[in-house]
Write a protein that holds these residues in place. Sequence first.
Motif, PDB file in Angstrom:
ATOM      1  N   ARG A 204      29.104-125.986 -33.691  1.00  0.00           N
ATOM      2  CA  ARG A 204      28.526-127.112 -34.429  1.00  0.00           C
ATOM      3  C   ARG A 204      27.251-126.707 -35.166  1.00  0.00           C
ATOM      4  NH1 ARG A 204      28.014-131.612 -29.764  1.00  0.00           N
ATOM      5  NH2 ARG A 204      26.288-130.196 -29.341  1.00  0.00           N
ATOM      6  N   SER A 205      27.058-125.408 -35.380  1.00  0.00           N
ATOM      7  CA  SER A 205      25.823-124.933 -36.001  1.00  0.00           C
ATOM      8  C   SER A 205      25.804-125.110 -37.511  1.00  0.00           C
ATOM      9  CB  SER A 205      25.605-123.459 -35.669  1.00  0.00           C
ATOM     10  OG  SER A 205      26.647-122.646 -36.216  1.00  0.00           O
ATOM     11  N   GLY A 206      26.942-125.405 -38.125  1.00  0.00           N
ATOM     12  CA  GLY A 206      27.018-125.593 -39.565  1.00  0.00           C
ATOM     13  C   GLY A 206      27.165-127.045 -39.939  1.00  0.00           C
TER      14      GLY A 206
ATOM     15  N   GLU B  76      23.569-112.016 -24.160  1.00  0.00           N
ATOM     16  CA  GLU B  76      22.972-110.883 -24.862  1.00  0.00           C
ATOM     17  C   GLU B  76      22.314-111.340 -26.167  1.00  0.00           C
ATOM     18  OE1 GLU B  76      22.409-107.787 -24.218  1.00  0.00           O
ATOM     19  OE2 GLU B  76      23.655-107.303 -22.477  1.00  0.00           O
ATOM     20  N   LEU B  77      22.947-112.248 -26.885  1.00  0.00           N
ATOM     21  CA  LEU B  77      22.339-112.780 -28.105  1.00  0.00           C
ATOM     22  C   LEU B  77      21.025-113.476 -27.804  1.00  0.00           C
ATOM     23  CD1 LEU B  77      25.540-114.208 -29.836  1.00  0.00           C
ATOM     24  CD2 LEU B  77      24.096-112.377 -30.754  1.00  0.00           C
ATOM     25  N   LEU B  78      21.017-114.303 -26.769  1.00  0.00           N
ATOM     26  CA  LEU B  78      19.789-115.001 -26.393  1.00  0.00           C
ATOM     27  C   LEU B  78      18.708-114.015 -25.963  1.00  0.00           C
ATOM     28  CD1 LEU B  78      21.371-117.983 -24.446  1.00  0.00           C
ATOM     29  CD2 LEU B  78      20.101-118.140 -26.608  1.00  0.00           C
ATOM     30  N   ALA B  79      19.085-112.996 -25.204  1.00  0.00           N
ATOM     31  CA  ALA B  79      18.104-111.996 -24.766  1.00  0.00           C
ATOM     32  C   ALA B  79      17.517-111.238 -25.945  1.00  0.00           C
ATOM     33  CB  ALA B  79      18.762-111.025 -23.784  1.00  0.00           C
ATOM     34  N   ALA B  80      18.287-111.106 -27.020  1.00  0.00           N
ATOM     35  CA  ALA B  80      17.814-110.404 -28.214  1.00  0.00           C
ATOM     36  C   ALA B  80      17.032-111.317 -29.153  1.00  0.00           C
ATOM     37  CB  ALA B  80      18.991-109.787 -28.957  1.00  0.00           C
ATOM     38  N   GLY B  81      16.881-112.582 -28.772  1.00  0.00           N
ATOM     39  CA  GLY B  81      16.069-113.496 -29.562  1.00  0.00           C
ATOM     40  C   GLY B  81      16.809-114.320 -30.584  1.00  0.00           C
TER      41      GLY B  81
ATOM     42  N   ALA C  60      29.244-112.577 -33.482  1.00  0.00           N
ATOM     43  CA  ALA C  60      28.531-111.360 -33.888  1.00  0.00           C
ATOM     44  C   ALA C  60      28.249-111.375 -35.383  1.00  0.00           C
ATOM     45  CB  ALA C  60      29.349-110.132 -33.505  1.00  0.00           C
ATOM     46  N   GLU C  61      29.198-111.827 -36.177  1.00  0.00           N
ATOM     47  CA  GLU C  61      28.979-111.897 -37.623  1.00  0.00           C
ATOM     48  C   GLU C  61      28.003-113.000 -37.989  1.00  0.00           C
ATOM     49  OE1 GLU C  61      33.106-110.012 -39.387  1.00  0.00           O
ATOM     50  OE2 GLU C  61      32.940-112.206 -39.214  1.00  0.00           O
ATOM     51  N   LYS C  62      28.047-114.107 -37.268  1.00  0.00           N
ATOM     52  CA  LYS C  62      27.117-115.210 -37.548  1.00  0.00           C
ATOM     53  C   LYS C  62      25.674-114.764 -37.363  1.00  0.00           C
ATOM     54  CE  LYS C  62      28.042-119.461 -36.550  1.00  0.00           C
ATOM     55  NZ  LYS C  62      27.673-120.245 -37.763  1.00  0.00           N
ATOM     56  N   PHE C  63      25.416-113.967 -36.312  1.00  0.00           N
ATOM     57  CA  PHE C  63      24.051-113.554 -36.015  1.00  0.00           C
ATOM     58  C   PHE C  63      23.749-112.125 -36.479  1.00  0.00           C
ATOM     59  CE2 PHE C  63      24.851-116.950 -32.900  1.00  0.00           C
ATOM     60  CZ  PHE C  63      23.787-117.783 -33.213  1.00  0.00           C
TER      61      PHE C  63
END
Length: 291
Positions: free
Chosen positions: A107-109, A65-70, A126-129
Motif C-alpha cells: 500500500r506504499s503507492g 534486513e531492509l529496516l536494519a539498513a534504514g 528489493a527493486e522498490k528500495f
Amino acid sequence: MSDPKPYTPPKVWTWEVPNGGEFASINRPISGATHQKALPEGRHPFQLYSMGTPNGVKVTVLFEELLAAGHPAEYDAWLIRIHKGDQFGSGFVEVNPNSKIPALLDRSGPEPVRVFESGAILLHLAEKFGAFLGRPEDRPALLSWLFWQMGSAPYLGGGFGHFYAYAPEKWQYPIDRFAMEVKRQLDVLNRHLADREWMVGDGMTIADIAIWPWYGNLVLGRQYNAGEFLDVASYTHVVDWARRIDARPAVRRGRMVNRTSGEPHERLLERHDASDFETRTEDRIGSKAAE
C-alpha cells in the motif's frame, strides 16, 4: 513400513480421498476460496500474510534486513495458518489466487498492489528500495540464482521432505530419488561457494535470502531431521555460508516472524512493530495492529 504396491494409473484421475500425511489438508485439485473471510490490515505500508515456512522466512528476513539498513519498510506480518485452511479464505485468495503463502499487499503507492510468490516478493521489495540487488553487472547472476532456488526447492520440500519426513509411509524409491537430487543441489551450492562468501557479488543479496531458508537451514540441521542422513556437514562451504547468514541479527528476527514451532523465545506469531520482538506474548498478538 510396507513397500509401495504396483500402481496402474486410471484413464482419468479423480480425487477420491486425501493423499495422507501431515500436509494432506492443504492440498486439493481445485483452486479458489472455500469460505468467506476478510484479511486483517494494519497501519503500515506493507501487509504480509504468511507463515514461518522457508518461503515465508525469505520475505520476513528481507523486511528485517531492509529496516536494519534504514529503509522505510515497516510492515505488518499476519499469521496464515495453512494447516487450518486460512489460505483458502476469500480475502487471501484475492491477494494470491494460488492460495500459497507468502502473499503481500503493498500500500506504499497510490493504489494497493498485490504480489505473490516468494521470489516475486523479494524482487519487488528489493527493486522498490534499491537494496540487496548487488551491482548492475551482477543482475544476470542474481536472477539466475533466484530462479534456481525457485525451481530447485520443490525437490527439497515437496519431494525429499515430503517422502522422508511427512508421508504416512516411508518408501525407498522416492526417498532415494529425491535424496540424490537434494545432494546434487547441495553440491552445486558447495562448488559455487568454494571461493566466495556470497552467492552473487561482494555482499548479501536476495539470492542469498532466497536460498538460505531452504538450504542454509538444511545444513544447519533444522530441516526434516535429515542432517545425518544427507551428510550435510560434508558440504563445508555451504555450512560456512549458512552460519554467516544465521549470525545476522536481522536474519534472526526474520526467522522468528510468523513462526509457529520451536521454543517460545524463537517465535513471534505476528509482527506489527519492532518492539514486538522484545514484548512478545501470544495473548498480545494483534493488539498493536488494532490500536
